[in-house]
Design an enzyme around this catalytic site. Structure first.
Site, PDB file in Angstrom:
ATOM      1  N   ASN A  61       0.871  -1.183   0.000  1.00 53.39           N
ATOM      2  CA  ASN A  61       0.000   0.000   0.000  1.00 53.39           C
ATOM      3  C   ASN A  61       0.906   1.230   0.000  1.00 53.39           C
ATOM      4  O   ASN A  61       1.465   1.582   1.027  1.00 53.39           O
ATOM      5  CB  ASN A  61      -0.891  -0.042   1.251  1.00 53.39           C
ATOM      6  CG  ASN A  61      -1.688   1.238   1.442  1.00 53.39           C
ATOM      7  OD1 ASN A  61      -1.803   2.060   0.521  1.00 53.39           O
ATOM      8  ND2 ASN A  61      -2.251   1.421   2.628  1.00 53.39           N
ATOM      9  N   TRP A  62       1.045   1.818  -1.184  1.00 51.41           N
ATOM     10  CA  TRP A  62       1.979   2.954  -1.304  1.00 51.41           C
ATOM     11  C   TRP A  62       1.433   4.242  -0.693  1.00 51.41           C
ATOM     12  O   TRP A  62       2.164   5.220  -0.569  1.00 51.41           O
ATOM     13  CB  TRP A  62       2.321   3.199  -2.783  1.00 51.41           C
ATOM     14  CG  TRP A  62       3.138   2.109  -3.404  1.00 51.41           C
ATOM     15  CD1 TRP A  62       3.756   1.079  -2.759  1.00 51.41           C
ATOM     16  CD2 TRP A  62       3.440   1.945  -4.795  1.00 51.41           C
ATOM     17  NE1 TRP A  62       4.420   0.284  -3.661  1.00 51.41           N
ATOM     18  CE2 TRP A  62       4.242   0.796  -4.919  1.00 51.41           C
ATOM     19  CE3 TRP A  62       3.103   2.653  -5.952  1.00 51.41           C
ATOM     20  CZ2 TRP A  62       4.718   0.337  -6.148  1.00 51.41           C
ATOM     21  CZ3 TRP A  62       3.574   2.206  -7.174  1.00 51.41           C
ATOM     22  CH2 TRP A  62       4.379   1.061  -7.272  1.00 51.41           C
ATOM     23  N   GLU A  95      -6.850   5.232   7.827  1.00 52.10           N
ATOM     24  CA  GLU A  95      -6.604   6.622   7.428  1.00 52.10           C
ATOM     25  C   GLU A  95      -7.819   7.209   6.717  1.00 52.10           C
ATOM     26  O   GLU A  95      -8.019   8.423   6.702  1.00 52.10           O
ATOM     27  CB  GLU A  95      -5.344   6.689   6.549  1.00 52.10           C
ATOM     28  CG  GLU A  95      -4.092   6.472   7.398  1.00 52.10           C
ATOM     29  CD  GLU A  95      -2.922   5.855   6.674  1.00 52.10           C
ATOM     30  OE1 GLU A  95      -2.916   5.828   5.424  1.00 52.10           O
ATOM     31  OE2 GLU A  95      -1.999   5.381   7.364  1.00 52.10           O
ATOM     32  N   GLU A 129      -5.403  -4.299  10.997  1.00 52.90           N
ATOM     33  CA  GLU A 129      -4.352  -3.289  11.136  1.00 52.90           C
ATOM     34  C   GLU A 129      -4.605  -2.478  12.405  1.00 52.90           C
ATOM     35  O   GLU A 129      -5.391  -1.515  12.382  1.00 52.90           O
ATOM     36  CB  GLU A 129      -4.365  -2.343   9.934  1.00 52.90           C
ATOM     37  CG  GLU A 129      -4.087  -3.031   8.617  1.00 52.90           C
ATOM     38  CD  GLU A 129      -3.531  -2.048   7.591  1.00 52.90           C
ATOM     39  OE1 GLU A 129      -2.432  -2.290   7.096  1.00 52.90           O
ATOM     40  OE2 GLU A 129      -4.182  -1.022   7.330  1.00 52.90           O
ATOM     41  N   GLY A 131       2.586   2.735  10.642  1.00 54.08           N
ATOM     42  CA  GLY A 131       3.574   3.789  10.408  1.00 54.08           C
ATOM     43  C   GLY A 131       4.310   4.233  11.663  1.00 54.08           C
ATOM     44  O   GLY A 131       4.968   5.266  11.665  1.00 54.08           O
ATOM     45  N   GLY A 181       2.734  -1.010   4.306  1.00 53.10           N
ATOM     46  CA  GLY A 181       2.787   0.389   3.914  1.00 53.10           C
ATOM     47  C   GLY A 181       4.210   0.814   3.606  1.00 53.10           C
ATOM     48  O   GLY A 181       4.751   0.555   2.530  1.00 53.10           O
ATOM     49  N   GLY A 182       4.852   1.461   4.576  1.00 50.62           N
ATOM     50  CA  GLY A 182       6.180   2.054   4.388  1.00 50.62           C
ATOM     51  C   GLY A 182       7.182   1.141   3.690  1.00 50.62           C
ATOM     52  O   GLY A 182       7.872   1.568   2.755  1.00 50.62           O
TER      53      GLY A 182
HETATM   54  P1  PGA Z   1       2.828   0.609   7.598  1.00 50.78           P
HETATM   55  O1  PGA Z   1       1.373   0.803   6.974  1.00 50.78           O
HETATM   56  O2  PGA Z   1       3.355  -0.726   7.094  1.00 50.78           O
HETATM   57  O3  PGA Z   1       3.628   1.762   7.109  1.00 50.78           O
HETATM   58  O4  PGA Z   1       2.668   0.590   9.087  1.00 50.78           O
HETATM   59  C1  PGA Z   1       0.490  -0.264   6.855  1.00 50.78           C
HETATM   60  C2  PGA Z   1      -0.825   0.216   6.296  1.00 50.78           C
HETATM   61  O5  PGA Z   1      -1.288   1.295   6.692  1.00 50.78           O
HETATM   62  O6  PGA Z   1      -1.446  -0.452   5.437  1.00 50.78           O
END
Ligand code: PGA
Length: 251
Positions: free
Chosen positions: A9-10, A97, A167, A173, A233-234
């Site tokens: 997930n960019w 988010e 999550e 993050g 994500g990251g």
């Molecule tokens: P993260 O994000 O790996 O940067 O914690 C995961 C996500 O929000 O899907």
């Protein structure tokens, strides 16, 4: 047997230039014959570019969000039919988010999952608790309510064709990860809840963990009985890290 699934997930990162380097680097770093399904979810405006870069590859294309309506006067939104047009196989719905930053309700998330399925795009329904909710022992009731809206919408048709991503909001993050035991306990709860709603759905629905998944914690998380892969994500913005996480799903 459920296949392992790792989804990048960019979020709102990248540019055409970055993506032209990142996608081939990811493809080069993936094992040639893999039992894991890998997908990339770029921002909507880059879907067409990533589709071109992935042509002939087994890496799937996914989107980060979809509208809850079929079409119409919804400035700025992107419909499920448009995602199908771009060969998207997956779409993330209900990311925390979007729930927090865009006020998306459990019911809207369920509607998005339904509209995606109608267009043969597999929804990855995100659920998760905040730190305050975890600390007040509300984790399972929050996740139960998030799931129940989706169950109510899809129990008659489609519940067994979704993916669920757990999550924990406090792990996204932040560099903090749920321990494998904490994550496994919630995954087992989700699987039971799905199965109670539709017999067999618990067994069929892939359950992903997300929240600071990194190369050094992926194998242990993915080794848990009810964790079928990750929503990353990251680390998905770095080809070495992301492909190491994909390889961890193989073991
Ligand atoms: P993260 O994000 O790996 O940067 O914690 C995961 C996500 O929000 O899907």
């Amino acid at each position: 047997m459920r296949r392992k699934l790792v989804v990048g997930n960019w979020k709102m990162h990248g540019s055409a230039e970055v993506i032209r380097q990142l996608v081939p680097a990811i493809q080069a770093g993936l094992p040639p014959a893999s039992s894991t399904t890998v997908a990339l979810c770029p921002p909507h405006v880059y879907l067409a570019l990533v589709r071109e870069l992935l042509r002939g590859s087994s890496v799937q294309l996914g989107a980060q969000d979809v509208a809850g309506a079929e079409q119409g006067a919804f400035t700025g939104d992107v419909s499920a039919a448009m995602l199908t047009d771009l060969d998207c196989r997956l779409v993330i719905v209900g990311h925390s988010e979007r729930r927090a930053g865009h006020g998306e309700s459990n019911e809207l998330v369920a509607e998005k999952a339904a509209v995606a399925l109608r267009h043969r795009v597999q929804p990855i329904v995100c659920v998760g608790e905040t730190l305050a909710e975890r600390e007040s022992n509300a984790t399972l009731s929050v996740i139960g309510a998030q799931l129940d809206a989706v169950i109510a919408r899809l129990a008659e048709d489609g519940l067994d064709r979704i993916v669920v991503a757990y999550e924990p909001v406090w792990a996204i993050g932040t560099g903090k990860t749920a321990t494998p035991d904490e994550a496994q306990a919630v995954h087992a709860f989700i699987r039971r809840r799905l199965d109670e709603a539709v017999a067999g759905a618990g067994e069929r629905v892939p359950l992903l963990y997300g929240g600071s998944v990194k190369p050094d914690n992926a194998a242990e998380l993915f080794g848990q009985k009810d964790i079928d892969g990750g929503l990353v994500g990251g680390a998905s913005l770095n080809a070495d890290e992301f492909t190491a996480i994909c390889r961890a799903a193989e073991s």
